[in-house]
Design a protein around this motif. Sequence first.
Motif, short mmCIF file in Angstrom:
data_model
loop_
_atom_site.label_atom_id
_atom_site.label_comp_id
_atom_site.label_asym_id
_atom_site.label_seq_id
_atom_site.Cartn_x
_atom_site.Cartn_y
_atom_site.Cartn_z
N VAL A 217 2.63 -1.98 8.09
CA VAL A 217 1.66 -2.30 9.13
C VAL A 217 2.20 -2.00 10.53
O VAL A 217 1.44 -1.79 11.47
N THR B 250 0.03 -0.61 13.92
CA THR B 250 -0.03 -1.51 15.07
C THR B 250 0.56 -0.85 16.31
O THR B 250 0.06 -1.03 17.42
N SER C 246 -2.17 1.39 17.65
CA SER C 246 -3.29 0.72 18.31
C SER C 246 -2.83 0.02 19.59
O SER C 246 -3.56 -0.02 20.58
N LEU D 278 -4.90 0.14 -2.02
CA LEU D 278 -4.56 -1.01 -1.19
C LEU D 278 -4.28 -0.64 0.26
O LEU D 278 -3.69 -1.42 1.01
N GLU E 47 -4.83 6.13 9.20
CA GLU E 47 -6.22 5.72 8.93
C GLU E 47 -6.46 4.28 9.36
O GLU E 47 -7.53 3.95 9.87
N ALA E 48 -5.43 3.43 9.17
CA ALA E 48 -5.60 2.03 9.57
C ALA E 48 -5.76 1.92 11.08
O ALA E 48 -6.40 1.01 11.58
N LYS F 289 -8.23 9.15 -4.47
CA LYS F 289 -7.89 9.53 -3.09
C LYS F 289 -6.39 9.49 -2.79
O LYS F 289 -5.92 10.08 -1.82
N ILE G 199 -1.89 6.42 5.28
CA ILE G 199 -2.07 4.97 5.27
C ILE G 199 -1.89 4.41 6.68
O ILE G 199 -2.61 3.53 7.12
N ALA H 13 0.84 -1.20 0.00
CA ALA H 13 0.00 0.00 0.00
C ALA H 13 0.87 1.25 0.00
O ALA H 13 0.61 2.21 -0.73
N GLY I 9 -7.25 4.02 12.99
CA GLY I 9 -8.54 4.59 13.42
C GLY I 9 -8.37 5.62 14.53
O GLY I 9 -7.46 6.45 14.48
N GLN J 58 -5.38 -5.89 5.82
CA GLN J 58 -4.35 -5.61 4.83
C GLN J 58 -3.55 -6.86 4.54
O GLN J 58 -3.71 -7.87 5.21
#
Lengths: 440, 303
Positions: free
Chosen positions: A241, A245, A248, B121, A273-274, A315, A270, A45, A276, B223
């Motif tokens: 990621v 992580t 969170s 993605l 937003e993941a 976007k 990226i 991503a 939240g 993901q």
Amino acid sequence: MNTSKHAIIGLLLAAIALFAPTAQAQQAGTQFIGITGYRVGPYGANGAAFFSGFIDYLHLVNERDGGINGIRLSWEECETEYNNTKGVECYERLKTRAAAGPTAIHPMSTGITYALIDRAPADKIPLITLGYGRTDSVDGRVFPWLFPLLSNYWDAATGIVKFIAMREGGEAKLAKKKIVLLYHDSAYGKEPHPVLEAESKKLGFELRMIPVPHPGNEQQSQWLQIRQYRPDWVIVWGWGVMTATSLSTAQKMGFPRDRMVGNWWAGSEIDTEAAGDAAAGYYAASLNLAGRDFPVVREIQKHVLDKGKSQTPAKTVGSVLWNRGMAAAMMTVEAVRTGQGKFGKKPLTGEQVRWGIENLNVDAARLNQLGFGAMVPPIKVSCADHGGSGLVRFQQWDGKQWKAVSDWMSGDRALVRKMVEDSAAKYAAEKGIKPACLSS
Amino acid sequence: MQFFFEVLIGGLLSGVMYSLVALGFVLIYKASGVFNFAQGAMVFIAALAYVTLAERFGLPFWAAFGLALAAMVLIGILTERVVLRPLVNQPQISLFMATIGLAFFLEGLAQLVQLWAFEDLSPRPLRLGIQDAPIERLMSDFNVLVSSFDLFAAAVAAVLVAALALFFNKTRIGRALRAVADDHQAALSVGIPLKYIWAIVWSVAGFVALVAGLMWGARSGVQFALTLVALKALPVLILGGFESIAGAIVGGLIIGASEKLAEVYLGPYVGGGIEGWFAYVMALLFLLVRPEGLFGEKHIDRV
């Protein structure tokens, strides 16, 4: 019969895969650009946003200007999946694709950069590592083929320490404070260690470095250690990621997000937003501004996106990484333009492009002309300094978007320069390199 | 001491998350004796199906869950029809290779779905309505940090295991499935419909993947990295035994607790970051002592 039928089908498929023309295959008379990109895998991503920006800018140069001084651009993207082995494979493949070579390679991975350090000079192919890579390669006398443009990890780390000091009320207040570096356990994550250790000695803060194994989607034990250690700040050296992580898990452990600062690879939409709600309040150093309010973005919209020349999702346009990819392409294009000034208007070889990058000078006026405005700071490269201004700007995620919370500022440049020279000299001695500027 | 327990509890609860993934492997292994390389990809595509229905189309939880489950059942049936059926009575390694191909296919398919539904993605946040935050009461009274989400995951795993245990031991299909696992040909010869059984078991594995995907996705977003959680399940399986549901749970707990304790207490002496490989070292040591795993069946081959 059945077996031979299968074999024939397999052979046919293999042949199609081998000989099918790629969308932008190298054409004679063009400046061919080899792109070691990644759009799949756990870091896909992030890579997709960056390389979409990169390629959209190349499209713009072709569509609007007809190339660089009439020399059109062609390119081919090879998928590395952010994997060092595949990165080297892609490099080897791309370098054979055009007689003049792949212009300059942007590995977009510190690990792949390290894997190419010995190969690139032998092949006379410059590596541009914009905001990543091996930091001491700023010293172009030892690393003539490497260009960590704009800024590097040591500038980032010292900039972050300075930002933390500002929040604490001055450098003197850092003594006895506790800072944790939570890092991606890779070449990328280890790069800031020496400079943070030096800063810790100099300013008197306690430093603890905690690695997160790839890909970083499980950080329970790391954050339990952080909870026990009770640091004042956590520096997040994450990618993919891992960053989301971290955010969170910090929430899960009750660690305040406004005591966390990421570097510029851990500071895109990226990542936040993941995560939240967990991301609100999180700071990150930035290498370039996000947003669409730049003339160059409007030009791309008009000449590339509206004409259906690109697949970039709406976007992604104007996001942190897309803008960065565009800036990286712009510097490559300007380096070729600079090189053309000396070597003539023709497709340039890697050696000629290298000269172009080393003499690159994109000042504020030129940035305005190109439509970038204040998206990135001006840059002037020289043999002794293959980097850039080292400026960073801090931003904070307010739950919906990144908001700038500082001006462009630099970290401890004197310390960084000294460490760069010492480290480069050590490397030169180990490898038997005689530091010198290449004349062409 | 309080910190030790915190690490231990956190580790056990992380282990439950590994077990959720490991369960999917166990199911397939029980029915076809093959290590399903595509389990990680199934977790990803299941979570993505849910998040697409819930976020992109705004369906309520149960509707999105139901439809995502239907999608996984469809994938299960198609897998049986297209991938497994042509390989009946072929060597196990062929089946294993087929699952590698299936993994690539599902990973690609998932990315296509994501591009179609969300245009890019980027990781998709997945909200189940349970905060991944410390339970206040435990925090204030005992200063022990336990996440409410982790407890929820543990409860889900418990229900799942109970349901699967009942399914395998008390139903006809369950018993037929165990027969199939022992010997394809013998099962066929006594009239057990192999195709039917395989489709069912792949569908159940899809269901388990969906639950695991929701749990993992809620934590770090839906993901591609979800496909890698499968790597965490492998040592769990070696430890617990490939054929045992109870083993997947116990193995998960042991691996979760020991890797966290090792990272926190041994990590600092070796520069940290040992969590990534510690579980494999444990699994390796375990293989030397008890190759069939804690709960695995001991096979004696006559020669």
